[in-house]
Design a protein around this motif. Structure first.
Motif, PDB file in Angstrom:
ATOM      1  N   GLU A  64       0.816  -1.209   0.000  1.00  5.97           N
ATOM      2  CA  GLU A  64       0.000   0.000   0.000  1.00  5.97           C
ATOM      3  C   GLU A  64       0.857   1.270   0.000  1.00  5.97           C
ATOM      4  N   TYR A  65       0.402   2.273  -0.746  1.00  4.01           N
ATOM      5  CA  TYR A  65       1.183   3.496  -0.904  1.00  4.01           C
ATOM      6  C   TYR A  65       0.316   4.739  -0.628  1.00  4.01           C
TER       7      TYR A  65
ATOM      8  N   SER B 125       2.839  -4.092  -5.464  1.00  2.58           N
ATOM      9  CA  SER B 125       2.635  -2.730  -4.962  1.00  2.58           C
ATOM     10  C   SER B 125       2.410  -1.776  -6.138  1.00  2.58           C
ATOM     11  N   PRO B 126       1.455  -0.842  -6.016  1.00  2.00           N
ATOM     12  CA  PRO B 126       1.178   0.077  -7.124  1.00  2.00           C
ATOM     13  C   PRO B 126       2.428   0.806  -7.621  1.00  2.00           C
ATOM     14  N   VAL B 127       3.313   1.166  -6.715  1.00  2.00           N
ATOM     15  CA  VAL B 127       4.531   1.870  -7.126  1.00  2.00           C
ATOM     16  C   VAL B 127       5.368   0.979  -8.045  1.00  2.00           C
ATOM     17  N   ILE B 128       5.433  -0.312  -7.722  1.00  2.00           N
ATOM     18  CA  ILE B 128       6.194  -1.248  -8.557  1.00  2.00           C
ATOM     19  C   ILE B 128       5.517  -1.405  -9.911  1.00  2.00           C
ATOM     20  N   ALA B 129       4.181  -1.356  -9.941  1.00  2.00           N
ATOM     21  CA  ALA B 129       3.464  -1.418 -11.214  1.00  2.00           C
ATOM     22  C   ALA B 129       3.886  -0.263 -12.116  1.00  2.00           C
ATOM     23  N   GLY B 130       4.055   0.914 -11.527  1.00  2.00           N
ATOM     24  CA  GLY B 130       4.523   2.047 -12.314  1.00  2.00           C
ATOM     25  C   GLY B 130       5.966   1.854 -12.756  1.00  2.00           C
TER      26      GLY B 130
ATOM     27  N   VAL C  20       5.403   7.610 -23.932  1.00  2.00           N
ATOM     28  CA  VAL C  20       4.560   6.684 -23.173  1.00  2.00           C
ATOM     29  C   VAL C  20       4.596   7.068 -21.699  1.00  2.00           C
ATOM     30  N   ILE C  21       5.838   7.153 -21.179  1.00  2.00           N
ATOM     31  CA  ILE C  21       6.009   7.560 -19.780  1.00  2.00           C
ATOM     32  C   ILE C  21       5.902   9.084 -19.694  1.00  2.00           C
ATOM     33  N   PHE C  22       5.346   9.572 -18.602  1.00  2.00           N
ATOM     34  CA  PHE C  22       5.017  10.988 -18.434  1.00  2.00           C
ATOM     35  C   PHE C  22       4.042  11.447 -19.504  1.00  2.00           C
ATOM     36  N   ALA C  23       3.206  10.512 -19.978  1.00  2.00           N
ATOM     37  CA  ALA C  23       2.199  10.849 -20.977  1.00  2.00           C
ATOM     38  C   ALA C  23       0.991   9.930 -20.757  1.00  2.00           C
ATOM     39  N   ILE C  24      -0.047  10.146 -21.560  1.00  2.00           N
ATOM     40  CA  ILE C  24      -1.303   9.413 -21.345  1.00  2.00           C
ATOM     41  C   ILE C  24      -1.160   7.895 -21.514  1.00  2.00           C
ATOM     42  N   PRO C  25      -0.429   7.396 -22.535  1.00  2.00           N
ATOM     43  CA  PRO C  25      -0.339   5.925 -22.675  1.00  2.00           C
ATOM     44  C   PRO C  25       0.205   5.226 -21.421  1.00  2.00           C
ATOM     45  N   GLY C  26       1.176   5.851 -20.761  1.00  2.00           N
ATOM     46  CA  GLY C  26       1.734   5.266 -19.545  1.00  2.00           C
ATOM     47  C   GLY C  26       0.690   5.185 -18.440  1.00  2.00           C
ATOM     48  N   ILE C  27      -0.106   6.245 -18.330  1.00  2.00           N
ATOM     49  CA  ILE C  27      -1.160   6.281 -17.306  1.00  2.00           C
ATOM     50  C   ILE C  27      -2.191   5.187 -17.579  1.00  2.00           C
ATOM     51  N   VAL C  28      -2.548   5.036 -18.873  1.00  2.00           N
ATOM     52  CA  VAL C  28      -3.526   4.004 -19.237  1.00  2.00           C
ATOM     53  C   VAL C  28      -2.956   2.607 -18.940  1.00  2.00           C
ATOM     54  N   LEU C  29      -1.699   2.373 -19.307  1.00  2.00           N
ATOM     55  CA  LEU C  29      -1.074   1.068 -19.055  1.00  2.00           C
ATOM     56  C   LEU C  29      -1.050   0.747 -17.564  1.00  2.00           C
ATOM     57  N   ALA C  30      -0.641   1.727 -16.749  1.00  2.00           N
ATOM     58  CA  ALA C  30      -0.579   1.500 -15.300  1.00  2.00           C
ATOM     59  C   ALA C  30      -1.975   1.189 -14.757  1.00  2.00           C
ATOM     60  N   THR C  31      -2.986   1.888 -15.296  1.00  2.00           N
ATOM     61  CA  THR C  31      -4.362   1.652 -14.852  1.00  2.00           C
ATOM     62  C   THR C  31      -4.827   0.247 -15.240  1.00  2.00           C
ATOM     63  N   ILE C  32      -4.495  -0.177 -16.456  1.00  2.00           N
ATOM     64  CA  ILE C  32      -4.864  -1.528 -16.890  1.00  2.00           C
ATOM     65  C   ILE C  32      -4.228  -2.561 -15.961  1.00  2.00           C
ATOM     66  N   PHE C  33      -2.961  -2.342 -15.625  1.00  2.00           N
ATOM     67  CA  PHE C  33      -2.248  -3.313 -14.793  1.00  2.00           C
ATOM     68  C   PHE C  33      -2.910  -3.480 -13.432  1.00  2.00           C
ATOM     69  N   VAL C  34      -3.201  -2.367 -12.747  1.00  2.00           N
ATOM     70  CA  VAL C  34      -3.726  -2.489 -11.380  1.00  2.00           C
ATOM     71  C   VAL C  34      -5.160  -3.008 -11.343  1.00  2.00           C
TER      72      VAL C  34
ATOM     73  N   GLY D 296      -9.652   5.606  -9.362  1.00  2.00           N
ATOM     74  CA  GLY D 296      -9.042   6.020  -8.110  1.00  2.00           C
ATOM     75  C   GLY D 296      -7.571   5.699  -7.969  1.00  2.00           C
ATOM     76  N   GLU D 297      -6.980   5.005  -8.946  1.00  2.00           N
ATOM     77  CA  GLU D 297      -5.609   4.545  -8.773  1.00  2.00           C
ATOM     78  C   GLU D 297      -4.650   5.721  -8.595  1.00  2.00           C
ATOM     79  N   PHE D 298      -3.750   5.553  -7.646  1.00  2.00           N
ATOM     80  CA  PHE D 298      -2.861   6.662  -7.301  1.00  2.00           C
ATOM     81  C   PHE D 298      -1.389   6.298  -7.483  1.00  2.00           C
ATOM     82  N   GLY D 299      -0.910   5.291  -6.735  1.00  2.00           N
ATOM     83  CA  GLY D 299       0.523   4.988  -6.706  1.00  2.00           C
ATOM     84  C   GLY D 299       1.123   4.703  -8.077  1.00  2.00           C
TER      85      GLY D 299
END
Lengths: 276, 302
Positions: free
Chosen positions: A209-210, B129-134, B158-172, B232-235
């Motif tokens: 958790e973060y 962990s969400p941070v590791i997902a990023g 991809v990173i620091f842009a919308i595709p990266g955000i979408v990928l991280a969201t898909i993962f979590v 709601g994903e944050f990390g």
């Protein structure tokens, strides 16, 4: 059943797509973490993952996660019991609210808990005169991790309690057992596997958790800094190999936990089906 | 103490009244005092950990009145954060639904080697962990990552842009739909699908006409959970976003920035929208569970 030939279509397509998507989104990116650590020599890796500040963060993360999960095991069991066995006004609403930590974005939970437990917050203002400081202490981390793990024990124990047949308890009572004996000898043996599963799920969730933690924790090195934050800081400093090394330690521990939990559930299902 | 002698002198309704009272304190329940104590502890525990935070979000959001509240949520940066959050959810949810249905079809309707390993692998994102997902997406698409120089040469961010955000969201949110559907479809078996096949339906017709109507509530449940987590994903999103205000800021990231900037009322105003989303999620979830229970009752009565 299993010897009969399956005539349904779509096996190759659905399994193929499942494995492709799983590989692209999960497996290949995760393997990148393990490959990245090979940039470090074994000594360098060891130095990064056993640096005093990192070790302090493991102690906090695992210690606070354990305490949070234990709190949830006790109160989660009691909550499940009360929700299944008793009638009282507002029960339906409380039951629905139990899932709030799943549904509430972690950043929202984070700033809300930080505000509630700050020196001027509703709870903090009440605790601080008693010398209890929550914000920016390990206690704050425990509060956040208790919040985040709250639904797990309740939601794993609840269905088992609901399915428990009244006859066995009636039989115990008619044979002269008092209420405590019935609980410890009849009810508890039936629900402890679910309790253990819920506890492990809450623990596993808390470790990674973060969002809900970093606001209330204050993130003081050696005091209230969790391991995911260490990874985040190293990422911010563009120390990718170091960030990945710490991440790999966490990944290995989390995966072992996941396999243990899935093994536990597989064993429970088998026990459940053979006992009927 | 004998109930039998009591019934002789009592009317039937008096007896059932008495019986009801006795039933509450019978040997398979706790004394009233213990029950009251347990209920009080639980109400106190849930009150402190769930109800107080929920109340606090809305109280803090409205602390400086409605004008400040509406100014905060109609701020251009807040609006662009909402837009990005919606975009990420609109891409992540359908992709994970297609995956979830496909995985559940393969796992629930067929026997194959390595099935339990596959189920565990689908659960992997829960344990990360969400941070590791990023982090893992940065390792692949970041400047120093596997495809970093290729993406840089072709001016793809991809990173620091919308595709990266979408990928991280898909993962979590990866496992949610599959996790809902697999046990449901396993429990339903494949008799109805086989009947459809024998009667000449094609594979897609079976999926649309037989499987979907059977799993619709479970699927809706999975979509609700996926959507709540996606928005709601944050990390994970925080790690890949770069926090470029007005560009790569999602709603939770916007909340963090406002909070760090000591704009508490504005932070809680945006947070209150996310809290409303959580409340709607809980209501829909309760409704779906109620529908599933209704269906189960009507199926039993047939």
């Amino acid at each position: 059943m299993s010897t009969k030939k399956n005539i349904l279509p779509g096996f190759n397509l659905s399994l193929g797509y499942t494995i492709l998507y799983l590989s692209l989104i999960v497996l290949i990116p995760l393997s990148a973490a393990f490959i990245k650590t090979t940039e470090l020599s074994l000594n360098e890796f060891w130095e990064v993952v056993t640096a005093p500040r990192v070790v302090a963060s493991y102690k906090l993360t695992f210690g606070a996660s354990l305490i949070g999960a234990l709190i949830n095991a006790v109160f989660g069991l009691l909550t499940a019991w009360v929700l299944v066995r008793y009638k009282f006004p507002g029960k339906k609403i409380l039951d629905a609210l139990v899932d709030l930590p799943f549904a509430l974005p972690t950043a929202v939970a984070g700033i809300t808990l930080a505000t509630l437990y700050s020196a001027h917050g509703w709870i903090g203002a009440w605790l601080e005169p008693h010398g209890i400081k929550v914000a920016s202490t390990p206690l704050g981390v425990i509060v956040a991790l208790t919040f985040i793990g709250l639904p797990f024990v309740v939601r794993t124990v609840q269905p088992v309690l609901e399915d428990l047949e009244a006859e066995t308890e009636e039989a115990a009572a008619s044979l002269g057992a008092n209420r405590w004996q019935t609980f410890s000898k009849i009810v508890f043996p039936a629900i402890w596997p679910a309790l253990l599963t819920g506890f492990s799920l809450a623990f596993a969730r808390a470790i990674g958790e973060y969002g809900s933690v970093i606001f209330i924790a204050g993130n003081i090195p050696f005091v209230s800094e969790i391991t995911p934050l260490i990874i985040y800081i190293k990422l911010d400093e563009h120390e990718y190999a170091q960030a990945t090394a710490v991440a790999v330690v966490m990944l290995v521990i989390s995966f072992l936990l996941l396999f243990a939990i899935n093994g536990l559930q597989w064993w429970l299902n088998r026990r459940h089906t053979t006992s009927h | 103490m004998s109930i039998n002698t009591a019934t002789n002198t009592l009317t039937q309704s008096q007896y059932s009244n008495y019986n009801n009272k006795v039933a509450i304190s019978r040997a398979t329940s706790e004394p009233a005092l213990v029950r009251r104590l347990f209920i009080s502890i639980v109400v106190l525990f849930l009150g402190i950990f769930l109800i107080l935070p929920l109340l606090a979000v809305f109280t803090e959001a409205l602390r400086h009145g409605f004008a400040t509240y509406f100014a905060a949520i109609s701020d251009p940066n807040a609006l662009s954060a909402m837009k990005l959050t919606l975009i990420a959810a609109l891409i992540a949810v359908p992709l994970n639904v297609v995956f979830g249905v496909s995985a559940a079809w393969a796992i629930a309707k067929f026997e194959f080697k390595g099935k339990s390993i596959l189920i565990t692998l689908i659960d992997l994102p829960f344990a990360v962990s969400p941070v590791i997902a990023g982090l893992i997406y940065i390792l692949i698409f970041g400047m120093q990552g596997w495809f970093g120089s290729y993406l840089f040469d072709h001016d793809i961010k991809v990173i620091f842009a919308i595709p990266g955000i979408v990928l991280a969201t898909i993962f979590v949110t990866f496992p949610f739909v599959a996790r809902e559907l697999i046990p449901l479809m396993q429990a339903q078996g494949k008799d109805e699908e086989e009947a459809g096949l024998v009667l000449g339906a094609s594979g897609w017709q079976i999926l649309w006409r037989i499987t979907f109507p059977n799993i619709k509530w479970g699927l809706l449940y999975g979509v609700i959970l996926t959507n709540a987590r996606a928005m709601g994903e944050f990390g994970a999103v925080s790690a890949v976003s770069g926090h470029i205000i007005g560009m790569t800021n999602t709603m939770p990231l916007h909340v963090e920035i406002l909070y760090a900037d000591h704009q508490l009322a504005a932070a809680f105003a945006v947070a209150s929208l996310l809290a409303l989303l959580a409340i709607v999620t809980l209501i829909l979830k309760t409704f779906v569970e109620w529908r599933v229970a209704q269906n189960a009752i009507s199926n039993e009565s047939i």
